[in-house]
Design a protein around this motif. Structure first.
Motif, PDB file in Angstrom:
ATOM      1  N   SER A 141       5.945   4.007  10.761  1.00  0.00           N
ATOM      2  CA  SER A 141       6.486   3.349   9.573  1.00  0.00           C
ATOM      3  C   SER A 141       7.310   4.345   8.774  1.00  0.00           C
ATOM      4  CB  SER A 141       5.368   2.789   8.685  1.00  0.00           C
ATOM      5  OG  SER A 141       4.665   1.746   9.337  1.00  0.00           O
ATOM      6  N   LEU A 143       9.946   4.743   4.840  1.00  0.00           N
ATOM      7  CA  LEU A 143      10.634   4.191   3.664  1.00  0.00           C
ATOM      8  C   LEU A 143      12.122   4.447   3.827  1.00  0.00           C
ATOM      9  CD1 LEU A 143      10.620   3.004   0.747  1.00  0.00           C
ATOM     10  CD2 LEU A 143      10.469   5.355  -0.072  1.00  0.00           C
ATOM     11  N   VAL A 164       7.693  -4.473   0.129  1.00  0.00           N
ATOM     12  CA  VAL A 164       6.568  -4.062   0.973  1.00  0.00           C
ATOM     13  C   VAL A 164       6.151  -5.279   1.797  1.00  0.00           C
ATOM     14  CG1 VAL A 164       5.787  -2.333  -0.694  1.00  0.00           C
ATOM     15  CG2 VAL A 164       4.813  -4.634  -0.767  1.00  0.00           C
ATOM     16  N   SER A 169      -1.747  -3.397   2.481  1.00  0.00           N
ATOM     17  CA  SER A 169      -1.111  -2.674   3.579  1.00  0.00           C
ATOM     18  C   SER A 169      -1.164  -1.180   3.311  1.00  0.00           C
ATOM     19  CB  SER A 169       0.357  -3.106   3.743  1.00  0.00           C
ATOM     20  OG  SER A 169       1.134  -2.719   2.629  1.00  0.00           O
ATOM     21  N   HIS A 171       1.281   0.580   3.813  1.00  0.00           N
ATOM     22  CA  HIS A 171       2.590   0.847   3.220  1.00  0.00           C
ATOM     23  C   HIS A 171       2.518   0.837   1.689  1.00  0.00           C
ATOM     24  CE1 HIS A 171       3.063  -1.187   7.136  1.00  0.00           C
ATOM     25  NE2 HIS A 171       3.993  -0.285   7.343  1.00  0.00           N
ATOM     26  N   ASN A 172       1.851  -0.164   1.160  1.00  0.00           N
ATOM     27  CA  ASN A 172       1.719  -0.269  -0.294  1.00  0.00           C
ATOM     28  C   ASN A 172       0.917   0.898  -0.854  1.00  0.00           C
ATOM     29  OD1 ASN A 172       2.126  -1.543  -2.812  1.00  0.00           O
ATOM     30  ND2 ASN A 172       0.208  -2.667  -2.653  1.00  0.00           N
ATOM     31  N   LEU A 175       3.096   4.214  -0.447  1.00  0.00           N
ATOM     32  CA  LEU A 175       4.234   4.162  -1.350  1.00  0.00           C
ATOM     33  C   LEU A 175       3.806   4.435  -2.783  1.00  0.00           C
ATOM     34  CD1 LEU A 175       7.185   3.516  -2.088  1.00  0.00           C
ATOM     35  CD2 LEU A 175       6.524   1.093  -2.180  1.00  0.00           C
ATOM     36  N   LEU A 202       7.841  -3.802  -7.178  1.00  0.00           N
ATOM     37  CA  LEU A 202       7.440  -4.074  -5.809  1.00  0.00           C
ATOM     38  C   LEU A 202       7.394  -5.569  -5.564  1.00  0.00           C
ATOM     39  CD1 LEU A 202       4.474  -1.535  -5.509  1.00  0.00           C
ATOM     40  CD2 LEU A 202       6.925  -1.124  -5.182  1.00  0.00           C
ATOM     41  N   ILE A 223       9.708  -0.435   2.712  1.00  0.00           N
ATOM     42  CA  ILE A 223       8.780   0.357   3.507  1.00  0.00           C
ATOM     43  C   ILE A 223       8.056  -0.599   4.436  1.00  0.00           C
ATOM     44  CG2 ILE A 223       7.017   0.231   1.679  1.00  0.00           C
ATOM     45  CD1 ILE A 223       6.060   3.027   2.642  1.00  0.00           C
ATOM     46  N   VAL A 224       8.092  -0.311   5.727  1.00  0.00           N
ATOM     47  CA  VAL A 224       7.612  -1.291   6.708  1.00  0.00           C
ATOM     48  C   VAL A 224       7.408  -0.603   8.039  1.00  0.00           C
ATOM     49  CG1 VAL A 224       9.868  -2.010   7.618  1.00  0.00           C
ATOM     50  CG2 VAL A 224       8.014  -3.704   7.450  1.00  0.00           C
TER      51      VAL A 224
END
Length: 414
Positions: A141, A143, A164, A169, A171-172, A175, A202, A223-224
């Protein structure tokens, strides 16, 4: 046909992000934190908790079109389920996390990959009997920011709109830790509301929608999981700001999940499923170029991306190419790697950090969670360990201490 993926949902060059639609998607996802997902399916919370999968032997996979699903998809493509004596249907592609959760809850799927925090919410907020049976992958993953922003560092993200994939996640979590470290404040508000210079808004967005939204300048960054970061770079002119694997070494992102009923009442079947999944993970780790082509639009079409995009997502991790996005050259990781063992320390870290992470909806249930209990209750370690032992997997994956392969220390360096 869309230039970003093999669909007609957002025509090339004509993508228009609807803030109200995004808000509705946010509401759907935030409903999950209060048992609202069960209500959205017309079920009582008790009915949601008591749902059981059909009693059959067929492996039914649900997945999002991201490289996180590689181990499951490779296991299907290479016939590893059949090698274990199992029948497996063609995997079903789902475009968003909420419908994948709904399909799993309804028994449509008995093997899925979820963002790791999702089963935490499902099991302890909605009382849904889900078990993590392994990691789907590590790292994988990043950003990315739009070139129109001119952003070169996390500290410059103030005043931006970032997508997001889901509140629950990795990611969250990552981040928000990075934003706070840079002195910025994550907020969740309507995209049209003004932001303070130190605030970052977000929003939830399905992964396939992110590259076209960035290209249309409707968001500033996302971001993924891959291959949508690579698609952002190749097709939307995005800049990779930082790989998440360079922040949290060999972190989990998606995990493989099964129903409690299968894990507890059909251990032989569950073991065979995980044998195949581990075979898929090892094959993906050792044959990334081949797997990228296999999964792509030009291959078996598991992912709606061209081979060059998936190949980049699987292999392009050069410190010379990404001098700013890779700050820990000595970590010896790939852009994506595949170690199926679900380390308890990572689960504990995620649960602890979720308690400090801003999400949509009520997070009261998180505050009372005992992290040590969750690491034992949420995860089945036996099937994946048995599979890795039998396949001599410990020396074939990254991030393993050969003297103590089932334990590790979490390394998080911003």
């Amino acid at each position: 046909m869309c230039q970003f993926c093999d669909c007609e949902n957002h025509a090339s060059g004509d993508y228009v992000f609807n803030p109200k639609k995004g808000r509705r998607e946010f509401i759907l996802d935030s409903l999950a934190t209060a048992g609202g997902l069960a209500a959205s399916m017309g079920l009582s919370s008790q009915a949601f908790a008591n749902m059981t999968p059909p009693e059959d032997e067929v492996v039914r996979i649900g997945y999002l079109p991201i490289t996180d699903a590689s181990a499951l998809l490779v296991a299907h493509a290479k016939g590893f389920f059949e090698e274990e004596g199992l029948k497996a249907e063609k995997p079903t592609l789902i475009r968003g996390w909420s419908p994948l959760i709904e399909g799993f809850a309804a028994g449509k799927f008995n093997l899925v990959h979820f963002l790791k925090p999702i089963p935490v919410w499902m099991r302890y907020n909605n009382n849904f009997p889900v078990t993590i049976t392994g990691w789907a992958h590590t790292n994988g993953s990043g950003l990315v920011v739009g070139r129109h922003t001119g952003i070169e560092d996390f500290s410059e993200l103030g005043g931006t709109q970032i997508a997001v994939p889901y509140w629950y996640s990795m990611h969250n979590i990552v981040l928000q830790m990075a934003l706070k470290n840079a002195g910025l404040e994550p907020v969740i508000q309507d995209q049209t509301d003004p932001l303070k210079p130190n605030q970052v808004n977000l929003q939830i967005m399905p992964p396939p929608d992110m590259p076209p939204a960035l290209a249309a300048k409707k968001i500033d960054a996302f971001i993924v999981a891959e291959p949508f970061n690579a698609a952002g770079e190749v097709l939307a002119g995005a800049k990779m700001l930082r790989f998440t694997g360079d922040i949290w070494q060999n972190h989990p992102c998606c995990v493989t999940c099964m129903h409690d009923q299968d894990v507890n009442e059909r251990p032989e079947w569950s073991q065979k499923v995980m044998n195949a999944v581990v075979k898929g993970a090892l094959y993906a780790q050792e044959n990334k170029e081949e797997v990228a082509k296999l999964l792509s639009r030009e291959g078996e079409r598991y992912l709606p991306m061209k081979a060059k995009v998936v190949l980049k997502a699987m292999t392009d991790y050069s410190p010379d190419h990404y001098p700013d996005a890779i700050q820990h050259k000595d970590w010896d990781i790939g852009r994506i790697d595949f170690n199926p063992y679900p380390y308890p320390t990572a689960t504990k870290f995620i649960v602890e950090q979720l308690k400090e992470t801003l999400v949509g909806g009520d997070i009261t249930f998180l505050q009372d969670l005992d992290t040590d209990f969750v690491t034992k209750d949420l995860v089945n370690y036996d099937f994946v360990k048995n599979a890795m032992d039998s396949q001599n997997a410990w020396g074939r994956v990254k991030g393993v201490n050969p003297d103590d392969p089932t334990n590790r220390k979490e390394v998080f360096k911003l």
